[in-house]
Motif scaffolding. Structure first.
Motif, PDB file in Angstrom:
ATOM      1  N   SER A 176     -60.453 -10.846  -9.704  1.00 16.25           N
ATOM      2  CA  SER A 176     -61.427 -11.792 -10.270  1.00 16.25           C
ATOM      3  C   SER A 176     -62.830 -11.450  -9.774  1.00 16.25           C
ATOM      4  O   SER A 176     -62.997 -10.618  -8.869  1.00 16.25           O
ATOM      5  CB  SER A 176     -61.087 -13.220  -9.827  1.00 16.25           C
ATOM      6  N   GLY A 177     -63.810 -12.167 -10.341  1.00 12.63           N
ATOM      7  CA  GLY A 177     -65.191 -11.959  -9.918  1.00 12.63           C
ATOM      8  C   GLY A 177     -65.418 -12.405  -8.489  1.00 12.63           C
ATOM      9  O   GLY A 177     -66.090 -11.740  -7.704  1.00 12.63           O
ATOM     10  N   THR A 178     -64.841 -13.555  -8.150  1.00  8.36           N
ATOM     11  CA  THR A 178     -65.068 -14.056  -6.796  1.00  8.36           C
ATOM     12  C   THR A 178     -64.487 -13.092  -5.772  1.00  8.36           C
ATOM     13  O   THR A 178     -65.089 -12.828  -4.734  1.00  8.36           O
ATOM     14  CB  THR A 178     -64.528 -15.504  -6.646  1.00  8.36           C
ATOM     15  N   ASN A 228     -66.658 -10.090  -5.300  1.00 12.11           N
ATOM     16  CA  ASN A 228     -67.810 -10.387  -4.445  1.00 12.11           C
ATOM     17  C   ASN A 228     -67.402 -10.591  -2.987  1.00 12.11           C
ATOM     18  O   ASN A 228     -68.135 -10.188  -2.076  1.00 12.11           O
ATOM     19  CB  ASN A 228     -68.566 -11.601  -4.986  1.00 12.11           C
ATOM     20  N   PHE A 279     -74.910 -17.668  -9.196  1.00  6.14           N
ATOM     21  CA  PHE A 279     -73.482 -17.987  -9.205  1.00  6.14           C
ATOM     22  C   PHE A 279     -72.716 -16.704  -8.922  1.00  6.14           C
ATOM     23  O   PHE A 279     -72.783 -15.741  -9.680  1.00  6.14           O
ATOM     24  CB  PHE A 279     -73.046 -18.570 -10.550  1.00  6.14           C
ATOM     25  N   HIS A 280     -71.980 -16.711  -7.800  1.00  5.61           N
ATOM     26  CA  HIS A 280     -71.214 -15.516  -7.438  1.00  5.61           C
ATOM     27  C   HIS A 280     -69.733 -15.816  -7.236  1.00  5.61           C
ATOM     28  O   HIS A 280     -68.985 -14.932  -6.819  1.00  5.61           O
ATOM     29  CB  HIS A 280     -71.796 -14.886  -6.170  1.00  5.61           C
ATOM     30  N   GLY A 281     -69.308 -17.060  -7.504  1.00  3.01           N
ATOM     31  CA  GLY A 281     -67.893 -17.377  -7.382  1.00  3.01           C
ATOM     32  C   GLY A 281     -67.672 -18.614  -6.552  1.00  3.01           C
ATOM     33  O   GLY A 281     -68.627 -19.243  -6.070  1.00  3.01           O
ATOM     34  N   GLU A 322     -77.750 -11.281  -9.222  1.00  2.00           N
ATOM     35  CA  GLU A 322     -77.256 -11.112 -10.601  1.00  2.00           C
ATOM     36  C   GLU A 322     -78.446 -10.576 -11.391  1.00  2.00           C
ATOM     37  O   GLU A 322     -79.521 -11.190 -11.342  1.00  2.00           O
ATOM     38  CB  GLU A 322     -76.896 -12.449 -11.240  1.00  2.00           C
ATOM     39  N   ASP A 343     -74.211  -8.040  -8.668  1.00  2.00           N
ATOM     40  CA  ASP A 343     -73.076  -8.727  -9.279  1.00  2.00           C
ATOM     41  C   ASP A 343     -73.197  -8.599 -10.802  1.00  2.00           C
ATOM     42  O   ASP A 343     -73.968  -9.306 -11.442  1.00  2.00           O
ATOM     43  CB  ASP A 343     -73.107 -10.197  -8.837  1.00  2.00           C
ATOM     44  N   VAL A 345     -70.701  -9.112 -12.825  1.00  2.00           N
ATOM     45  CA  VAL A 345     -69.496  -9.767 -13.351  1.00  2.00           C
ATOM     46  C   VAL A 345     -69.721 -10.306 -14.772  1.00  2.00           C
ATOM     47  O   VAL A 345     -68.870 -10.157 -15.641  1.00  2.00           O
ATOM     48  CB  VAL A 345     -69.041 -10.884 -12.380  1.00  2.00           C
ATOM     49  N   GLN A 346     -70.875 -10.913 -14.998  1.00  2.00           N
ATOM     50  CA  GLN A 346     -71.129 -11.493 -16.330  1.00  2.00           C
ATOM     51  C   GLN A 346     -72.065 -10.623 -17.180  1.00  2.00           C
ATOM     52  O   GLN A 346     -71.885 -10.495 -18.380  1.00  2.00           O
ATOM     53  CB  GLN A 346     -71.735 -12.895 -16.184  1.00  2.00           C
ATOM     54  N   LYS A 396     -64.439 -10.131 -15.236  1.00  2.00           N
ATOM     55  CA  LYS A 396     -64.496 -10.605 -16.627  1.00  2.00           C
ATOM     56  C   LYS A 396     -64.122  -9.482 -17.617  1.00  2.00           C
ATOM     57  O   LYS A 396     -62.974  -9.118 -17.712  1.00  2.00           O
ATOM     58  CB  LYS A 396     -65.864 -11.198 -16.932  1.00  2.00           C
TER      59      LYS A 396
HETATM   60  C1  LIG Z   1     -72.123 -13.491 -12.100  1.00  2.00           C
HETATM   61  C2  LIG Z   1     -70.780 -14.038 -11.723  1.00  2.00           C
HETATM   62  N1  LIG Z   1     -70.229 -13.672 -10.557  1.00  2.00           N
HETATM   63  C3  LIG Z   1     -69.023 -14.118 -10.187  1.00  2.00           C
HETATM   64  C4  LIG Z   1     -68.300 -14.969 -10.985  1.00  2.00           C
HETATM   65  C5  LIG Z   1     -66.947 -15.449 -10.549  1.00  2.00           C
HETATM   66  O1  LIG Z   1     -65.968 -14.823 -11.320  1.00  2.00           O
HETATM   67  P1  LIG Z   1     -64.486 -15.433 -11.382  1.00  2.00           P
HETATM   68  O2  LIG Z   1     -64.555 -16.715 -12.106  1.00  2.00           O
HETATM   69  O3  LIG Z   1     -63.693 -14.375 -12.075  1.00  2.00           O
HETATM   70  O4  LIG Z   1     -64.058 -15.608  -9.958  1.00  2.00           O
HETATM   71  C6  LIG Z   1     -68.830 -15.378 -12.215  1.00  2.00           C
HETATM   72  C7  LIG Z   1     -68.088 -16.308 -13.084  1.00  2.00           C
HETATM   73  O5  LIG Z   1     -68.593 -16.942 -13.970  1.00  2.00           O
HETATM   74  C8  LIG Z   1     -70.098 -14.902 -12.586  1.00  2.00           C
HETATM   75  O6  LIG Z   1     -70.666 -15.261 -13.755  1.00  2.00           O
END
Ligand SMILES: Cc1ncc(COP(=O)(O)O)c(C=O)c1O
Length: 444
Positions: free
Chosen positions: A114-116, A119, A142-144, A217, A250, A252-253, A279
């Motif tokens: 996952s993203g969290t 990170n 937002f990093h998780g 981000e 990050d 992730v998004q 993601k």
């Molecule tokens: C930029 C960013 N980092 C981390 C995350 C966390 O990802 P996850 O929900 O897969 O843990 C998100 C989730 O929306 C995100 O947008």
């Protein structure tokens, strides 16, 4: 018009009995199946997808036929290989393919779910690589939601309430120029927000020599789709370099071609030291990736691992997805830029036409619209946003909110031009019916 029947209501009632509350949207969408630009609910209602299911389905709802075939084939062979304890070929092939899209000098990487987790790994690796203990992150980021990444997250207090204290992260203002936290105006400010970081947190709170990494981000996602000025991250990189901090990006998004480039940070002309992805990278299945600069070296055996990281189902989907990108990169780049320009042009016109649209910002097909009570006061139009989301749902279109009063428009990158135009018209209809003043232009 979408019709919600007894079956939907029953599933939602059963759901509420067995699941803790999460962040569900105000409308009653119960997913059933989907393909390409559309998804269908339990009762056969069809929805045009402008959410990519939280930035996951970048290549269309439910992925491509090749992704689905790769998953089915792999399920018949072996699903889980305990990849952190034993070796397997497929994750290696995926990693080699992913590195073809990364800047020179990148790899090695770590796979999670996952993203969290991606990170969390980046946080730990940056501490291992530098021997430092602090982190720097932005307000509104937002990093998780697991403890380490939640320490970085500072988007909404509800996300952190009851879970602290968080001791290793220092937060600093981000270049959210529409609502500048320092009440300045860009470019006259000369990046006063970066000067602030040097003058206050780094002079009074934490020694820069103790900060392992600055985490960012490239476009703040959950925090409201906030795009900083194009030179901003050069200033942040300069600051990080001055203190010997690593830069963790990050993606992730914002990554995975969403902005037209594989890495969104490339739009800003700088490179990070560690990148995280999740993601869309999993092609529809759970996968987190943390990729460090090769020159940073390795981590001690046993210092980090996870049972399901690199599981063969996720990696089969991810590998098929990355192959699609490698085979179609130039076409995809061109199309994302072109489709993003179509969306932005219409939204900029709407910003002129409707009082409720305060700001339109984005790169490529990662576009946010910030809704306000009126352009002068910029008061967040929170109830109006909910009404727009509901109206769109009732007309058969899925979009997601971001920040306090923004809406993210993130259709699959592969959406047809016809459906893109259709979605933009549906969005405009919803805005027109909620905006107190402003009129829809005929033929728009
Ligand atoms: C930029 C960013 N980092 C981390 C995350 C966390 O990802 P996850 O929900 O897969 O843990 C998100 C989730 O929306 C995100 O947008």
């Amino acid at each position: 018009m979408v019709r919600i029947g007894a079956r939907t209501r029953r599933v939602i009632a059963r759901d509420k009995k067995v699941f803790l509350t999460t962040t569900r949207e105000p409308y009653m969408f119960v997913a059933d199946h989907g393909d390409g630009d559309f998804v269908y609910d339990l009762e056969g209602n069809r929805f045009l997808d402008f959410s990519s299911f939280i930035s996951v389905y970048n290549l269309g709802v439910n992925g491509t036929p090749a992704i689905r075939k790769a998953v089915v084939d792999q399920a018949g062979k072996l699903m889980h290989s305990a990849f952190t304890d034993y070796y397997a070929e497929l994750p290696v092939e995926f990693a080699e393919n992913l590195l073809k899209l990364m800047p020179q000098g990148f790899g090695k990487m770590f796979l999670s779910n996952s993203g969290t987790e991606a990170n969390e790994a980046a946080i730990k690796f940056s501490k291992l690589f530098t021997g430092r203990q602090y982190l720097m992150a932005f307000y509104n980021a937002f990093h998780g939601r697991s403890s380490g990444s939640l320490a970085l997250t500072a988007s909404k207090t509800v996300q952190r309430e009851h879970f602290g204290p968080f001791s290793d992260t220092v937060h600093v203002p981000y270049a959210y120029c529409y609502r500048c936290p320092l009440k300045q105006t860009y470019p006259d400010c000369g990046f006063a927000c970066v000067d602030y970081i040097r003058k206050y947190p780094l002079s009074k709170e934490v020694s820069g020599k103790e900060v392992a990494a600055f985490v960012l981000e490239p476009i703040q996602g959950e925090g409201g789709y906030v795009v900083p000025p194009m030179d901003y991250f050069k200033e942040i990189k300069r600051l990080a370099d001055d203190y010997g901090m690593l830069l963790i990006d990050d993606e992730v998004q914002a990554g995975y071609m969403r902005t037209g480039k594989f890495l969104a940070l490339d739009n800003f002309g700088i490179k990070a030291d560690i990148y995280t992805m999740a993601k869309a990278v999993g092609g529809g299945l759970p996968l987190g990736v943390t990729i460090a600069k090769r020159a940073l070296g390795d981590i001690p055996s046993g210092s980090h691992a996870t049972t399901f990281g690199g599981n063969l189902m996720s990696v089969a989907a991810a590998n098929a997805s990355i192959k699609y990108i490698l085979d179609n990169r130039q076409k995809l780049e061109r199309e994302v830029v072109h489709k993003g320009a179509i969306m932005t042009k219409r939204l900029m016109q709407m910003k002129e036409d409707y009082e409720i649209i305060g700001d339109v910002r984005g790169i490529g097909m990662m576009i946010g619209v910030e809704l306000v009570k009126d352009k002068k006061s910029k008061g967040p139009a929170i109830a109006e946003r909910e009404e727009i989301l509901n109206r769109l749902f009732n007309k058969g279109m899925l979009v997601l909110p971001a920040g306090e009063s923004s809406i993210r428009l993130i259709p699959p990158l592969t959406i047809s031009y016809e459906n893109l135009e259709k979605g933009m018209s549906m969005f405009e209809d919803a805005v027109a019916s909620v905006s107190k003043s402003g009129a829809r232009r005929s033929g728009a």
